[in-house]
Design an enzyme around this catalytic site. Structure first.
Site, PDB file in Angstrom:
ATOM      1  N   TYR A 344       0.823  -1.201   0.000  1.00  0.00           N
ATOM      2  CA  TYR A 344       0.000   0.000   0.000  1.00  0.00           C
ATOM      3  C   TYR A 344       0.867   1.265   0.000  1.00  0.00           C
ATOM      4  O   TYR A 344       1.705   1.444   0.881  1.00  0.00           O
ATOM      5  CB  TYR A 344      -0.915  -0.010   1.227  1.00  0.00           C
ATOM      6  CG  TYR A 344      -1.930   1.079   1.185  1.00  0.00           C
ATOM      7  CD1 TYR A 344      -2.935   1.062   0.224  1.00  0.00           C
ATOM      8  CD2 TYR A 344      -1.888   2.136   2.077  1.00  0.00           C
ATOM      9  CE1 TYR A 344      -3.855   2.079   0.163  1.00  0.00           C
ATOM     10  CE2 TYR A 344      -2.812   3.145   2.023  1.00  0.00           C
ATOM     11  CZ  TYR A 344      -3.794   3.104   1.054  1.00  0.00           C
ATOM     12  OH  TYR A 344      -4.711   4.111   0.985  1.00  0.00           O
ATOM     13  N   CYS A 732     -39.112  67.232   1.228  1.00  0.00           N
ATOM     14  CA  CYS A 732     -39.284  66.608  -0.083  1.00  0.00           C
ATOM     15  C   CYS A 732     -39.211  65.093   0.077  1.00  0.00           C
ATOM     16  O   CYS A 732     -38.362  64.572   0.809  1.00  0.00           O
ATOM     17  CB  CYS A 732     -38.197  67.096  -1.045  1.00  0.00           C
ATOM     18  SG  CYS A 732     -38.319  66.301  -2.657  1.00  0.00           S
TER      19      CYS A 732
END
Length: 814
Positions: A344, A732
């Site tokens: 492995y 406004c």
DNA sequence: GCAAGGTC
């Protein structure tokens, strides 16, 4: 351990990988009555082997299956997954969870199903820290399915009969501390990696023209505790080469030919950088040219074979001899392993089979090396000879070479960066991320990007690109695994330090930007990094429902609360232009929903707000805060004069402006209907009236008047502040306009109701509510509001009092 | 979209 024969029990055995399950099953089932049976599980790779075995006189029916490495992953909770969902700094505290990902669910289901029918579980995971962690992941899943499992851990280091049989007869308990150490690593890696990656990607991508990427929108400038030190090695060597200044040196060399061959003698002194000294010594040699042997030393020279069964050695040699990348080598190794040729390859298995002849002359089979020795003539003490050649030679110092792949693997190995199985991944990542390139000689040099990133952090004074951080973490993990330190303690300390470091790095982001600017051109794209700078979270975004709204200060000093989901989500609340300071508090609003909506402590510039408003204000942007709304109406927002030049809307003022209006709608309540989601100038209740109507009735029976400045409706409102409670003013309703006037400043001290039809028919010249008593002179012929002296009111600046402009554009504001 | 660690 239980024993004593009698009833057969079922034992679930789990290995880290299918090959181990197969190998161990093969060893244990040998000579057992009934032999071995194989059946499929839910996962196609992980078979289940069945056989009988006796553990300490306890007859067992063994079921042997496997996982494939880690069964679980660690991730942030969903809420933090998206990049813009939070401040990257939050990732140091964000909750994380471990879960079985989609592609491992089949294995999980197999484990659950088999665990239900078993009394024991034996964990055969690899005997390293990662293996121990995987053991607990397996245990977690199996115990959920069967609470009564008796748990055992098998310890083995080689797949050989004796070891495996011994292991199963001397079972132990799994080691929680080993597993804890891995939990620590996982969590730290995730938090550091994700926070820095998000930070530097969002800061730099888009801020510069990254010419190497075809589409830099998807470019990720990742940071990782392994990949960055790996890059650091490459950059450091590159800098070493760059900094090298060649220097001439002088050396005296001597050879002697005899019947036995040629001997080369080196100068003990090595070399001299001073030419005059070199020449003088050389001339002394020439004047007395007879050499005398003053010391003879014989020494046996050994040649060692390469370290066997070592993954890193394999990668180094494949790179050196075959010019294969470490990644390619690992792929080939994997194939060779799958076909049974080699052991492995991804974890060290440095154990030879009993049959191996280790007294194996390795050079007979390993043809890439030879003895390579040369024959040296024999000399004796006191012997004299006349040198065949005696020369004064010059040379020049050379820089070290760029790092080869073998060198790089060596550096990583020495510093403990990565594991055998992952080192090649880190190297490949440098190439994939455009941080480094590999030349035809398989040597690495940094790209402009790689160098700039390392330079940026280096200029900050941080060693985030050096291996010490990883070494420290490794040290801490070791302490956890031996029980010297507790998991929670290490996590807290390390993350606290890294959080502070991250925070500092962000404060010093200028260094990163400067370093990048050395190599790349600045980009003027709208998503440039600085606009992504984040602040404290105010609330969850009600528009995209995904990201947080955070308080930000724009480069021009104005404040806003914007969605982190930008540019996908453009939700934004612009705050009054008169805010000088703002900070999110921990107080939450009890009115606004969905909560929590954190209140913001505001400080206003005194000269820019009406005198009756307090300089300090603990406000809420959720829609409940009248004072904040009034100040937005009175002072305007920071968006007005900045949206075209800087901030989020850079390069796209229209979108910004529209976003700004959209979001004011979303958060500030309407002056008409008091609902959130729109502003009074867009109020659905007023929709049929249209902006062209010069005078409009409002719900309370009052009418609105066209603004002197922009013509949008001004409505009469009542102040509710301490000093002016009850005092009326016109303002406004356009979010683009700041027109504001106290009603009692108008002529006559009180406004008259406007004549709607007259206003509409005569446009601006109609009878305005604020027009003075009968003073409809030339000045006021086309305006709605005039002062007591008959002058048209054009708005006034709170700072200088000049009627020609508003406070947010006052030249005295600085 | 982010890390590093297992393994297929």
């Amino acid at each position: 351990m239980a024993g004593g024969g009698g009833r057969v029990i079922r034992v679930l055995n789990v290995a880290e990988k299918p090959s181990v399950a197969k190998a161990v099953s093969g060893i244990l089932s040998k000579n057992q009555p009934g032999g071995i049976r194989v059946r499929d599980g839910r996962s196609r790779y992980n078979k289940i082997f069945e056989f009988n075995y006796t553990i300490r006189n306890q007859p067992c029916q063994m079921l042997f299956t496997s996982v494939t490495g880690h069964l679980m992953e660690i991730e942030f909770h969903e809420r933090y997954r998206k990049w813009h969902s939070c401040d990257p700094l939050d990732l140091y505290n964000a909750p994380v969870r471990k879960f079985v990902p989609e592609d491992k669910l089949d294995i999980k289901r197999t484990l659950e199903a088999e665990a239900r029918s078993c009394q024991w579980i034996i964990l055969w995971l690899d005997c390293d820290r990662e293996g121990e962690n995987i053991a607990f992941e397996v245990l977690d899943v199996c115990r959920q399915a069967n609470h009564n499992l008796t748990v055992w851990r098998a310890r083995f280091s080689a797949l050989i009969d004796r070891e495996i049989h011994q292991s199963v007869q001397t079972l132990v308990q799994p080691n929680q501390l080993f597993s804890d150490a891995v939990d620590v690593r996982q969590e730290i890696d995730l938090r550091i990696g994700a926070s820095f990656t998000r930070f530097q990607t969002m800061l730099l991508r888009g801020a510069f023209v990254l010419d190497f990427a075809t589409d830099d929108r998807n470019l990720v400038l990742s940071y990782g505790p392994c990949q960055f030190p790996t890059l650091g090695f490459v950059v450091e060597r590159y800098w070493e080469i760059q900094a090298h200044e060649p220097e001439e040196f002088w050396t005296i060399n001597c050879t002697h030919n005899s019947d036995e061959g040629t001997a080369t003698f080196n100068w003990m002194r090595g070399h001299l950088f001073d030419y005059t000294c070199g020449v003088m010594i050389y001339e002394m040699c020439i004047q007395e040219p007879i050499a005398t042997v003053t010391k003879v030393k014989q020494q046996e020279k050994l040649k060692y074979p390469p370290h066997p069964l070592s993954t890193i050695e394999l990668e180094k040699r494949a790179s050196r001899y075959f010019r294969m990348s470490s990644e390619q080598t690992m792929k080939v190794a994997e194939d060779l392993y799958q076909n049974g040729f080699i052991s492995y390859p991804r974890t060290e298995t440095d154990c030879f089979s009993d049959k191996t002849d280790l007294r194996k002359n390795y050079l007979d089979v390993y043809r890439f090396e030879s003895w390579g020795g040369s024959v040296i003539p024999t000399y004796s003490f006191g012997q004299q000879f006349t040198p065949t050649t005696l020369t004064l030679d010059s040379g020049v110092t050379r820089p070290p070479p760029l790092l080869s792949e073998a060198d790089l693997l060596g550096c990583m190995d020495k510093a403990g960066i990565g594991t055998d199985a992952t080192m090649h991944d880190h190297i490949k990542k440098l190439l994939d991320r455009f941080y480094a390139i590999k030349d035809s000689n398989t040597r690495f040099s940094p790209t402009k990007l790689g160098e700039a990133l390392v330079m940026g952090y280096d200029d900050m004074g941080y060693e985030l690109w050096k291996p010490y951080l990883r070494a420290m973490m490794e040290c801490d993990m070791k302490a956890v695994s031996t029980g010297t330190k507790r998991k929670a303690e290490v996590l807290e300390t390390c993350l606290q330090q890294m959080k502070a470091c991250f925070s500092d790095a962000r404060t010093n982001k200028g260094k990163l930007l400067e370093a990048m600017a050395i190599f790349f051109e600045r980009s003027n794209r709208s998503s440039s990094g600085e606009q992504q700078a984040v602040g404290a979270v105010v609330r969850r975004c009600g528009l995209c429902l995904e990201s947080d709204m955070v308080l930000r200060q724009k480069p021009d000093g104005n404040f806003m609360v914007g969605c982190l989901g930008y540019p996908q989500c453009r939700n934004v609340v612009w705050l009054p232009g008169s805010v000088s300071e703002a900070s999110v508090t921990e107080n939450t609003c009890i009115t606004c929903s969905p909560g929590p909506v954190f209140k913001i402590q505001f400080k206003f510039r005194q000269q820019e707000i009406p005198p009756d408003y307090s300089v300090q204000h603990l406000g809420c942007i959720g829609g409940c805060d009248d004072i904040l709304r009034q100040l937005v109406e009175i002072c305007g927002t920071g968006s007005r004069n900045s949206s075209n030049t800087s901030g989020r809307g850079r390069g796209n003022p229209t979108a910004s402006s529209s976003a700004q209006r959209d979001n004011s709608r979303a958060q500030i309540s309407c002056a008409y209907c008091r609902q959130t989601g729109h502003l009074s100038n867009d109020c659905p209740s007023q929709a049929s009236r249209g902006r062209t109507a010069r005078a409009q009735e409002v719900d309370n029976g009052e009418s609105s008047i066209p603004c002197n400045s922009c013509g949008a409706p001004c409505i009469l409102r009542t102040a509710n502040t301490a000093n002016n409670r009850g005092r009326k003013f016109f303002s406004c309703q356009s979010s683009e306009c700041n027109f504001f006037v106290w009603e009692d400043n108008l002529s006559g001290g009180r406004a008259e109701r406007a004549n709607t039809s007259a206003s509409t028919s005569s446009g601006r010249g109609g009878r305005g509510r604020g027009r003075g008593c009968g003073q409809s002179g030339a000045h006021s012929s086309n305006v709605s509001f005039v002062s007591a002296t008959g002058e048209p009111i054009t708005g006034r600046c709170f700072i200088c009092g000049d009627p020609g402009h508003f406070a947010n554009v006052c030249p005295r504001r600085g």
